[in-house]
Structures are given as C-alpha cells and as structure tokens.
Design an enzyme around this catalytic site. Structure first.
Site, PDB file in Angstrom:
ATOM      1  N   HIS A 153       0.817  -1.226   0.000  1.00 37.28           N
ATOM      2  CA  HIS A 153       0.000   0.000   0.000  1.00 37.28           C
ATOM      3  C   HIS A 153       0.847   1.271   0.000  1.00 37.28           C
ATOM      4  O   HIS A 153       0.330   2.353  -0.224  1.00 37.28           O
ATOM      5  CB  HIS A 153      -0.936  -0.001   1.221  1.00 37.28           C
ATOM      6  N   ASP A 357       3.675   9.147  -0.783  1.00 40.42           N
ATOM      7  CA  ASP A 357       2.407   8.484  -0.440  1.00 40.42           C
ATOM      8  C   ASP A 357       2.147   7.373  -1.452  1.00 40.42           C
ATOM      9  O   ASP A 357       2.333   7.587  -2.654  1.00 40.42           O
ATOM     10  CB  ASP A 357       1.262   9.506  -0.517  1.00 40.42           C
TER      11      ASP A 357
HETATM   12  C1  GDG Z   1      -2.120   3.821   3.262  1.00 39.00           C
HETATM   13  C2  GDG Z   1      -1.141   4.506   2.323  1.00 39.00           C
HETATM   14  C3  GDG Z   1      -2.853   4.421   0.507  1.00 39.00           C
HETATM   15  C4  GDG Z   1      -8.525  10.203   7.729  1.00 39.00           C
HETATM   16  N1  GDG Z   1      -8.925  10.971   8.757  1.00 39.00           N
HETATM   17  C5  GDG Z   1     -10.151  10.558   9.091  1.00 39.00           C
HETATM   18  C6  GDG Z   1     -10.515   9.511   8.238  1.00 39.00           C
HETATM   19  N2  GDG Z   1      -9.496   9.316   7.410  1.00 39.00           N
HETATM   20  C7  GDG Z   1      -9.516   8.340   6.314  1.00 39.00           C
HETATM   21  C8  GDG Z   1      -9.555   9.042   4.981  1.00 39.00           C
HETATM   22  C9  GDG Z   1      -9.001   7.955   4.072  1.00 39.00           C
HETATM   23  C10 GDG Z   1      -8.038   7.210   4.992  1.00 39.00           C
HETATM   24  O1  GDG Z   1      -8.337   7.563   6.324  1.00 39.00           O
HETATM   25  C11 GDG Z   1      -6.587   7.619   4.750  1.00 39.00           C
HETATM   26  O2  GDG Z   1      -6.157   7.018   3.585  1.00 39.00           O
HETATM   27  P1  GDG Z   1      -4.876   7.520   2.814  1.00 39.00           P
HETATM   28  O3  GDG Z   1      -4.834   6.829   1.509  1.00 39.00           O
HETATM   29  O4  GDG Z   1      -4.951   8.994   2.654  1.00 39.00           O
HETATM   30  O5  GDG Z   1      -3.625   7.228   3.737  1.00 39.00           O
HETATM   31  P2  GDG Z   1      -2.992   6.080   4.726  1.00 39.00           P
HETATM   32  O6  GDG Z   1      -3.764   5.924   5.966  1.00 39.00           O
HETATM   33  O7  GDG Z   1      -1.582   6.515   4.911  1.00 39.00           O
HETATM   34  O8  GDG Z   1      -3.052   4.704   3.907  1.00 39.00           O
HETATM   35  C12 GDG Z   1      -1.870   5.315   1.265  1.00 39.00           C
HETATM   36  C13 GDG Z   1      -3.742   3.650   1.481  1.00 39.00           C
HETATM   37  O9  GDG Z   1      -2.950   2.939   2.438  1.00 39.00           O
HETATM   38  C14 GDG Z   1      -4.621   2.632   0.744  1.00 39.00           C
HETATM   39  O10 GDG Z   1      -3.863   1.767  -0.022  1.00 39.00           O
HETATM   40  O11 GDG Z   1      -3.671   5.241  -0.315  1.00 39.00           O
HETATM   41  O12 GDG Z   1      -0.955   5.885   0.351  1.00 39.00           O
HETATM   42  O13 GDG Z   1      -0.243   5.338   3.059  1.00 39.00           O
HETATM   43  O14 GDG Z   1      -9.990   7.067   3.675  1.00 39.00           O
HETATM   44  O15 GDG Z   1     -10.853   9.432   4.696  1.00 39.00           O
HETATM   45  N3  GDG Z   1     -11.700   8.862   8.296  1.00 39.00           N
HETATM   46  C15 GDG Z   1     -12.574   9.288   9.252  1.00 39.00           C
HETATM   47  N4  GDG Z   1     -12.274  10.309  10.112  1.00 39.00           N
HETATM   48  C16 GDG Z   1     -11.088  10.966  10.076  1.00 39.00           C
HETATM   49  O16 GDG Z   1     -10.843  11.881  10.876  1.00 39.00           O
HETATM   50  N5  GDG Z   1     -13.769   8.695   9.336  1.00 39.00           N
END
Ligand code: GDG
Length: 450
Positions: A153, A357
């Site tokens: 990921h 990322d």
């Molecule tokens: C890893 C990789 C890759 C965030 N704050 C809140 C909240 N979130 C949710 C967002 C989004 C998720 O968390 C974060 O996803 P990301 O993709 O931005 O980042 P990582 O957690 O680092 O994930 C990344 C991912 O895996 C999938 O393969 O894209 O690059 O690092 O969905 O909305 N959700 C809620 N409240 C919050 O305050 N409910």
C-alpha cells in the site's frame, strides 16, 4: 471456486466492519467462503497458540494477539521505525536495532504457524502490506503451494533507500516467494525493478515478469480506489450548511490526513502562510480546515510532527487572525465519515500534499464528494501515487511553498467552467477505477500468475 484468504496487519473488527479494504474484499471473501486473518489489536502477555474466531461478519475472521515485546519489535520497530520511514524517503528517521529485525521475522513465523491448520490446498492467499513481507517465505517453508500474492500500500523504495536497510538482500529473498507483487503506481514497479537489479540477483524478463532467487515472479500496478458510489451518496446526503462559511463568508480549503510526517502537513501550512503574506486580498476570504487524527503516538518521530504542526498553526493564526476570522483550524482528532464527506463537499479546495504516499485516498474521496455543478479544485502533490492517474488536479511540488501557494491562488480564481471540466474528468477516473475494480484486477492477475 477456491477460497480467498486475506492476511493483513489489523483485522477489521466490530459488528459491521467497514472501510475501503473491507468493502473491496467482502464480495470475494463472501462468495468463496473466505477468511480474513490479522492482529486483534490486543497486546497481552499470553497471546495464545491458536487463532481466535470473530463471528458477526459475512466472512470468517481469525485474529491473533501480540505480546508487548513482539508489538514493540515487529509493529513499532521494524514495520514503523524502519520500513515506513524508508519507504517514504526518510531513512534519516529509521531506528535500526537488531532486535527489531528479529522480532519482525519471529512474528511472521508465528503468523505462518497459526495459519497452517486453517489452510486448504486449493486456497489463494492475499497478503497486505509491509508488515508481512516474510509471510510467503514462511508459508512455503511449511509446505504451502497455494498461490500467494502481496499488495504493497506504500511506495517501494529505490536503490539508495533500499540500501539503507539493515538487510536488503533478505527483503528480496522474502519477496521472491510470492507469485504476484502488486504496487500502487508505475513509479513503485520501476523502483522495485531497479532496486532488485542493483541489490539482488533479480532478472527482469519482460514488463511484469522477473526471475528472483531462481523463482519466477510477476509484478504489476493496481492503483487502489475508493467505494466511489457510496462516497458520492454520502456526500450528497450531507447537510448543506457549512457553519464556517455561514459565519465568515470565507471559502474553505480542507486537508484530511493521519498526522504522519509523510503527509507534508507543515509544508502545506507554510505554503498557506506564504499565500496570506503575498495576497492580502485573500484575508477573510479563505479559511483552512486541517483534520489530522493521531496515529502511532508511541513512535518518537510522530511526537515531533505534532509539536511542529501545532506550533505553525498557532503562529499563522497569531500573525493573520482578526476578530471575525481564524485562518487555520487544526483538529487533532478523528471525525465521523459522513461529516468528512459533507466537509469535502463544502470545500472549494482539497489539499493533498504528501512528500511521499502510496496512493492517497483522500484525493479520490474529495473528488467523489464534490457537487458536479459547482465542484471544488484538487491540489495534489506529484509524490502521491494518485498523481499518476489524476492529471486534472493542480499538480504541485510540496517542497516548494511558492508552487503550492500559487496553486491555492489559482484554485481560488478558477472559473466555474474550468472547475467543471477538470472535475468531470477526475470523477470519471475515480468511478471507473474504484475499489471493486482494484480487487478484481488484482485477483484476476493472481489467478493468471500462478
Ligand atoms: C495507506 C497509504 C494508501 C482520515 N482521517 C479521518 C478519516 N481518514 C480516512 C480518509 C481515508 C483514509 O483515512 C486515509 O487514507 P490515505 O490513503 O490517505 O492514507 P494512509 O492511511 O496513509 O493509507 C496510502 C492507502 O494505504 C490505501 O492503499 O492510499 O498511500 O499510506 O480514507 O478518509 N476517516 C474518518 N475520520 C477521520 O478523521 N472517518
């Protein structure tokens, strides 16, 4: 039909487990009578020697506990103090300790032992992410011949960073036992090919075929998506009012990230500071909401980023705030998903500016949440995997505050026509390559690879 066995660091628990990955895999797990295996989240001194069943989901869930030493060495140590910083271009933040490497090997060995009684010959196994690189090697050593795939990921490190690992050759040996390696972006497949060429005996046979330690291996790019239809519906149903806009008349800019040093939050704050310095006309017309829930607070580098971010937000507010305008609101806690969806929809600008990322799902959620008749503008770092497929965002270099500030100003000025055109092309991509597309594409390729 063969059963799908998913293994990830954390098992989705709770009565109705939700989240992108659960949605992605639920159908395949349910229709094949499949199983999801992962850490329960419980750290206990007596973790037991069998997997625990968690009824209540449409597929079987089996968990293991960890003792505090394993949690420290495998999870906080090798996974999040060596691999995470390394894969995000921050080898300077690594804390290399021999016991972290040992603990990581040891936990993967234990997971393989715990899995064996639950496996059948005709299963297919899909391992998720960087916590579990050695799992295929451990399963093979126990006689498992089933197809085993891995999906990473986060970014794959290039040769210079890989070379900073305490055990780069071992990393490639672990990977050689998979049938299929899935990456988020072409960039990662390229880094894997180049690092493998320089640091192991890997031969690149064709676009996606490799020979590594005498074994044939496929690798491919599978950009992860979101449950787009669900997110669109959630954002549409969100209450229309946005209190900040009603109170101040300012247009909102939003950032949503775990408070992680890879997400470039301080860089984004400095760019905003520059914007306010350069364009005083924007004072009271723009307002920045940063939601950054805490994460991995036990790891030292995460305590530093919190201090830096709070300090910067305070300084910017001190410098520019007026009686009826707070330039930045920084919320260091998690928000319910439906609230996020509504906030995205109200925001004129979505700021996604990581320094590194894997993909970044917030970029896709922001696009899905917009009103197509009056959409906002996505400002996206070129270092997010998402930048490879979201070319209609304003693509920026997050290290350059004037570039990011320039994109913020451009987004504020952008005509409705241009916003609609960019958004409709972005939305098409987000809807076509959604989370169901991702898991189908991966599993179809795994079936062909083995
Ligand atoms: C890893 C990789 C890759 C965030 N704050 C809140 C909240 N979130 C949710 C967002 C989004 C998720 O968390 C974060 O996803 P990301 O993709 O931005 O980042 P990582 O957690 O680092 O994930 C990344 C991912 O895996 C999938 O393969 O894209 O690059 O690092 O969905 O909305 N959700 C809620 N409240 C919050 O305050 N409910």
């Amino acid at each position: 039909m063969s059963r799908l066995i998913v293994v990830s660091n954390r098992l989705p628990l709770g009565e109705n487990p939700s989240g992108g990955l659960v949605v992605a895999l639920e159908d395949a797990l349910r229709s094949s009578g499949g199983v999801w295996i992962g850490f329960s989240g419980e750290v206990t001194e007596n973790p037991g020697d069998s997997l625990q069943d968690h009824p209540g989901a449409p597929f079987q869930r089996l968990s293991f506990d960890l003792n505090s030493e394993d949690h420290e060495r495998y999870y906080l140590g090798y996974s999040n103090s060596i691999l995470w910083p390394l894969c995000h271009g921050r080898p300077d933040l690594m804390r290399i300790r021999p016991e972290f490497v040992d603990g990581y090997r040891q936990v993967n060995r234990r997971i393989a032992d715990l899995m064996i009684p639950h496996l059948r010959d005709d299963d297919r196994i899909w391992v998720q992410d960087y916590h579990l690189f050695p799992l295929a090697a451990e399963l093979r050593a126990r006689g498992v011949t089933a197809p085993i795939g891995h999906f990473l990921h986060i970014p794959f490190p290039g040769p210079a960073d890989c070379g900073a690992l305490p055990n780069p050759e071992e990393l490639f040996d672990w990977l050689s036992h998979y049938d299929l390696l899935g990456f988020q972006a072409e960039r990662d497949l390229g880094a894997f090919a180049e690092s493998g060429r320089q640091l192991s005996d890997m031969d690149h046979l064709s676009d996606t075929k490799f020979r590594l330690s005498g074994r044939l291996l496929r690798a491919g790019v599978f950009p992860i998506g979101i449950d787009a239809a669900d997110f669109i519906a959630e954002a549409k149903d969100a209450p229309d009012e946005d209190r900040m806009r009603i109170l101040t008349g300012a247009k909102m800019m939003i950032g949503v990230d775990r408070l992680d040093y890879s997400k470039g939050i301080p860089h984004r704050f400095r760019a905003y500071q520059l914007l306010l310095e350069k364009i005083p006309d924007l004072h009271e017309k723009i307002s920045f909401l940063q939601i950054a829930p805490p994460t991995r607070g036990e790891v030292e580098a995460y305590q530093d980023i919190r201090e830096e971010t709070e300090h910067l937000a305070g300084r910017i507010n001190g410098q520019f705030a007026s009686l009826n305008w707070t330039p930045i609101r920084f919320i260091h806690r998690s928000m319910p998903r439906h609230v996020l969806a509504g906030l995205y929809r109200q925001a004129r600008i979505g700021l996604v500016t990581p320094l590194a990322d894997g993909m970044n799902l917030v970029a896709k959620e922001y696009v899905a949440a917009q009103d197509p008749d009056d959409p906002g503008v996505l400002v996206l770092s070129r270092f997010a995997g998402a930048a490879e497929t979201m070319e209609d965002a304003l693509i920026i270099n997050p290290h350059d505050p004037s570039d990011t500030a320039g994109a913020m100003a451009q987004a504020m000025r952008m005509t409705l026509e241009e916003r609609r055109e960019r958004h409709s092309r972005l939305l098409k991509g987000v809807v076509e390559q959604d989370i169901a597309w991702w898991s189908r594409a991966y599993l179809t390729t795994l079936d062909q690879a083995s």
